[in-house]
Design a protein around this motif. Sequence first.
Motif, PDB file in Angstrom:
ATOM      1  N   VAL A  36      61.218 -38.422  67.454  1.00 38.08           N
ATOM      2  CA  VAL A  36      60.971 -36.979  67.373  1.00 38.08           C
ATOM      3  C   VAL A  36      62.197 -36.264  67.935  1.00 38.08           C
ATOM      4  O   VAL A  36      62.771 -36.701  68.934  1.00 38.08           O
ATOM      5  N   TYR A  37      62.588 -35.179  67.283  1.00 42.61           N
ATOM      6  CA  TYR A  37      63.675 -34.371  67.830  1.00 42.61           C
ATOM      7  C   TYR A  37      63.381 -32.886  67.641  1.00 42.61           C
ATOM      8  O   TYR A  37      62.548 -32.489  66.813  1.00 42.61           O
ATOM      9  N   ALA A  38      64.086 -32.072  68.411  1.00 40.22           N
ATOM     10  CA  ALA A  38      63.997 -30.617  68.291  1.00 40.22           C
ATOM     11  C   ALA A  38      65.390 -30.046  68.545  1.00 40.22           C
ATOM     12  O   ALA A  38      66.040 -30.435  69.522  1.00 40.22           O
ATOM     13  N   ILE A  39      65.828 -29.177  67.672  1.00 40.61           N
ATOM     14  CA  ILE A  39      67.155 -28.564  67.813  1.00 40.61           C
ATOM     15  C   ILE A  39      66.995 -27.061  68.016  1.00 40.61           C
ATOM     16  O   ILE A  39      66.678 -26.333  67.072  1.00 40.61           O
ATOM     17  N   GLU A  40      67.164 -26.620  69.260  1.00 40.26           N
ATOM     18  CA  GLU A  40      67.098 -25.201  69.604  1.00 40.26           C
ATOM     19  C   GLU A  40      65.821 -24.559  69.059  1.00 40.26           C
ATOM     20  O   GLU A  40      65.846 -23.450  68.510  1.00 40.26           O
ATOM     21  N   ALA A  41      64.687 -25.259  69.195  1.00 42.02           N
ATOM     22  CA  ALA A  41      63.429 -24.787  68.609  1.00 42.02           C
ATOM     23  C   ALA A  41      62.294 -24.673  69.625  1.00 42.02           C
ATOM     24  O   ALA A  41      61.529 -23.708  69.602  1.00 42.02           O
ATOM     25  N   THR A  42      62.178 -25.658  70.520  1.00 39.87           N
ATOM     26  CA  THR A  42      61.051 -25.639  71.459  1.00 39.87           C
ATOM     27  C   THR A  42      61.215 -24.572  72.534  1.00 39.87           C
ATOM     28  O   THR A  42      60.303 -24.345  73.327  1.00 39.87           O
ATOM     29  N   CYS A  43      62.346 -23.880  72.524  1.00 37.36           N
ATOM     30  CA  CYS A  43      62.515 -22.708  73.391  1.00 37.36           C
ATOM     31  C   CYS A  43      61.530 -21.609  73.002  1.00 37.36           C
ATOM     32  O   CYS A  43      61.252 -20.698  73.795  1.00 37.36           O
ATOM     33  N   TYR A  82      54.752 -35.976  72.997  1.00 34.47           N
ATOM     34  CA  TYR A  82      54.446 -37.281  73.608  1.00 34.47           C
ATOM     35  C   TYR A  82      53.267 -37.942  72.871  1.00 34.47           C
ATOM     36  O   TYR A  82      53.299 -39.139  72.582  1.00 34.47           O
ATOM     37  N   ARG A  83      52.258 -37.160  72.548  1.00 36.49           N
ATOM     38  CA  ARG A  83      51.048 -37.685  71.905  1.00 36.49           C
ATOM     39  C   ARG A  83      51.345 -38.278  70.527  1.00 36.49           C
ATOM     40  O   ARG A  83      50.842 -39.362  70.184  1.00 36.49           O
ATOM     41  N   VAL A  84      52.180 -37.609  69.731  1.00 31.57           N
ATOM     42  CA  VAL A  84      52.405 -38.069  68.353  1.00 31.57           C
ATOM     43  C   VAL A  84      53.523 -39.107  68.237  1.00 31.57           C
ATOM     44  O   VAL A  84      53.704 -39.716  67.187  1.00 31.57           O
ATOM     45  N   LEU A  85      54.259 -39.316  69.313  1.00 32.60           N
ATOM     46  CA  LEU A  85      55.342 -40.302  69.317  1.00 32.60           C
ATOM     47  C   LEU A  85      54.793 -41.694  69.619  1.00 32.60           C
ATOM     48  O   LEU A  85      53.924 -41.858  70.471  1.00 32.60           O
ATOM     49  N   LEU A 110      59.175 -32.332  81.095  1.00 36.87           N
ATOM     50  CA  LEU A 110      59.283 -33.626  80.408  1.00 36.87           C
ATOM     51  C   LEU A 110      58.627 -34.732  81.217  1.00 36.87           C
ATOM     52  O   LEU A 110      57.839 -35.530  80.702  1.00 36.87           O
ATOM     53  N   LYS A 111      58.956 -34.785  82.496  1.00 33.08           N
ATOM     54  CA  LYS A 111      58.405 -35.824  83.373  1.00 33.08           C
ATOM     55  C   LYS A 111      56.906 -35.642  83.554  1.00 33.08           C
ATOM     56  O   LYS A 111      56.152 -36.622  83.561  1.00 33.08           O
ATOM     57  N   GLN A 112      56.477 -34.385  83.659  1.00 33.70           N
ATOM     58  CA  GLN A 112      55.053 -34.104  83.809  1.00 33.70           C
ATOM     59  C   GLN A 112      54.274 -34.542  82.564  1.00 33.70           C
ATOM     60  O   GLN A 112      53.128 -35.000  82.659  1.00 33.70           O
ATOM     61  N   ALA A 113      54.913 -34.423  81.396  1.00 35.00           N
ATOM     62  CA  ALA A 113      54.265 -34.820  80.145  1.00 35.00           C
ATOM     63  C   ALA A 113      54.172 -36.339  79.998  1.00 35.00           C
ATOM     64  O   ALA A 113      53.462 -36.836  79.123  1.00 35.00           O
ATOM     65  N   GLY A 114      54.892 -37.079  80.833  1.00 39.26           N
ATOM     66  CA  GLY A 114      54.822 -38.540  80.815  1.00 39.26           C
ATOM     67  C   GLY A 114      56.084 -39.248  80.356  1.00 39.26           C
ATOM     68  O   GLY A 114      56.137 -40.478  80.334  1.00 39.26           O
ATOM     69  N   PHE A 115      57.105 -38.501  79.993  1.00 39.18           N
ATOM     70  CA  PHE A 115      58.337 -39.113  79.495  1.00 39.18           C
ATOM     71  C   PHE A 115      59.192 -39.715  80.615  1.00 39.18           C
ATOM     72  O   PHE A 115      59.215 -39.207  81.728  1.00 39.18           O
ATOM     73  N   GLU A 116      59.907 -40.787  80.270  1.00 35.16           N
ATOM     74  CA  GLU A 116      60.970 -41.320  81.115  1.00 35.16           C
ATOM     75  C   GLU A 116      62.273 -40.706  80.602  1.00 35.16           C
ATOM     76  O   GLU A 116      62.620 -40.884  79.431  1.00 35.16           O
ATOM     77  N   VAL A 117      62.967 -39.975  81.423  1.00 34.44           N
ATOM     78  CA  VAL A 117      64.203 -39.332  80.990  1.00 34.44           C
ATOM     79  C   VAL A 117      65.347 -40.334  81.094  1.00 34.44           C
ATOM     80  O   VAL A 117      65.687 -40.804  82.179  1.00 34.44           O
ATOM     81  N   PHE A 125      68.701 -33.675  76.154  1.00 33.95           N
ATOM     82  CA  PHE A 125      68.049 -34.771  76.866  1.00 33.95           C
ATOM     83  C   PHE A 125      67.543 -35.809  75.878  1.00 33.95           C
ATOM     84  O   PHE A 125      67.242 -35.496  74.722  1.00 33.95           O
ATOM     85  N   LEU A 126      67.506 -37.036  76.334  1.00 31.68           N
ATOM     86  CA  LEU A 126      66.926 -38.156  75.593  1.00 31.68           C
ATOM     87  C   LEU A 126      65.840 -38.730  76.491  1.00 31.68           C
ATOM     88  O   LEU A 126      66.121 -39.136  77.623  1.00 31.68           O
ATOM     89  N   ALA A 127      64.620 -38.712  75.992  1.00 35.08           N
ATOM     90  CA  ALA A 127      63.477 -39.158  76.798  1.00 35.08           C
ATOM     91  C   ALA A 127      62.645 -40.185  76.019  1.00 35.08           C
ATOM     92  O   ALA A 127      62.540 -40.114  74.792  1.00 35.08           O
ATOM     93  N   ARG A 128      62.074 -41.117  76.750  1.00 33.32           N
ATOM     94  CA  ARG A 128      61.340 -42.234  76.136  1.00 33.32           C
ATOM     95  C   ARG A 128      59.869 -42.212  76.530  1.00 33.32           C
ATOM     96  O   ARG A 128      59.530 -41.946  77.680  1.00 33.32           O
TER      97      ARG A 128
END
Length: 336
Positions: free
Chosen positions: A166-173, A186-189, A239-246, A330-333
């Motif tokens: 999943v990626y977002a380019i200047e959009a989730t702002c 996180y849910r759909v990944l 990001l971290k709160q959502a569960g991602f590892e940065v 950022f790149l998060a897993r």
Amino acid sequence: MDLASNLGGKIDKSDVLTAVEKYEQYHVFHGGNEEERKANYTDMVNKYYDLATSFYEYGWGESFHFAHRWKGESLRESIKRHEHFLALQLGIKPGQKVLDVGCGIGGPLREIARFSNSAVTGLNNNEYQITRGKELNRLAGVDKTCNFVKADFMKMPFPENSFDAVYAIEATCHAPDAYGCYKEIYRVLKPGQCFAAYEWCMTDAFDPDNAEHQKIKAEVEIGDGLPDIRLTTKCLEALKQAGFEVIWEKDLAKDSPVPWYLPLDKNHFSLSSFRLTAVGRFITKNMVKILEYIKLAPQGSQRVSNFLEQAAEGLVDGGRREIFTPMYFFLARKPE
């Protein structure tokens, strides 16, 4: 003529001025407030992109974003490389299912699909941009592997673990709540896979008690359809709160050899990106004024041109002062 005929997107031409007035009311320069923008972000963002998309495509082409840029590199080349860099960071492989969150008219979607030979789904809540994107997909020959879904990225219509990247380019702002948006991603990944993004953010140099800083922030918000511009640290926390590892994160504007805001700088002139220069924008502004006067463009078009010009000035001022960045990467897993 194409610019004039597409102004207003899906909004009826007779209703464009009313839509402009409603949009402006969401922002502080016109009596609006942040909480109202967040509560009504879907309406605000949809109005913004109906009003602004034709200007964006006229000025920027199909990819509505900035880019880290090397000396000797054209704006168009830097934009393509910026998209390729993101695809490489995600490690996208041929045949994988990829989600572009907030895809615009699909410029990056088509570039990344062709670069990686993957199937990309563009998520967008704006009907006009999707209609335009589908036509461009057909013309590019990627309509069999790439598609668009009309939906809110705060409530995605996909099952859990649907996408390989999943990626977002200047959009989730545009999201009213970063945590809520990242949690849906996180849910759909799929577990073990990655999410990468370029975020619009205020930097650590931003001083909320500085009136000039606040003015710049407000100019960018009204000119770019944003409910609020978050600090880089707030995105990282969400990001971290959502569960991602940065895996890694960095403001790529900090070491860009060519300033990201250069195309909009009034002191800069370029033939290759002429429409973005001060002269090009002056010509466009007056062209729109004439088109509106002779009723080829809907009433209110000039007002849209004005707040986009205001945004350009805010972006340049924010970039020069290093209080704003459009490329906090950022790149998060998602853990296995």
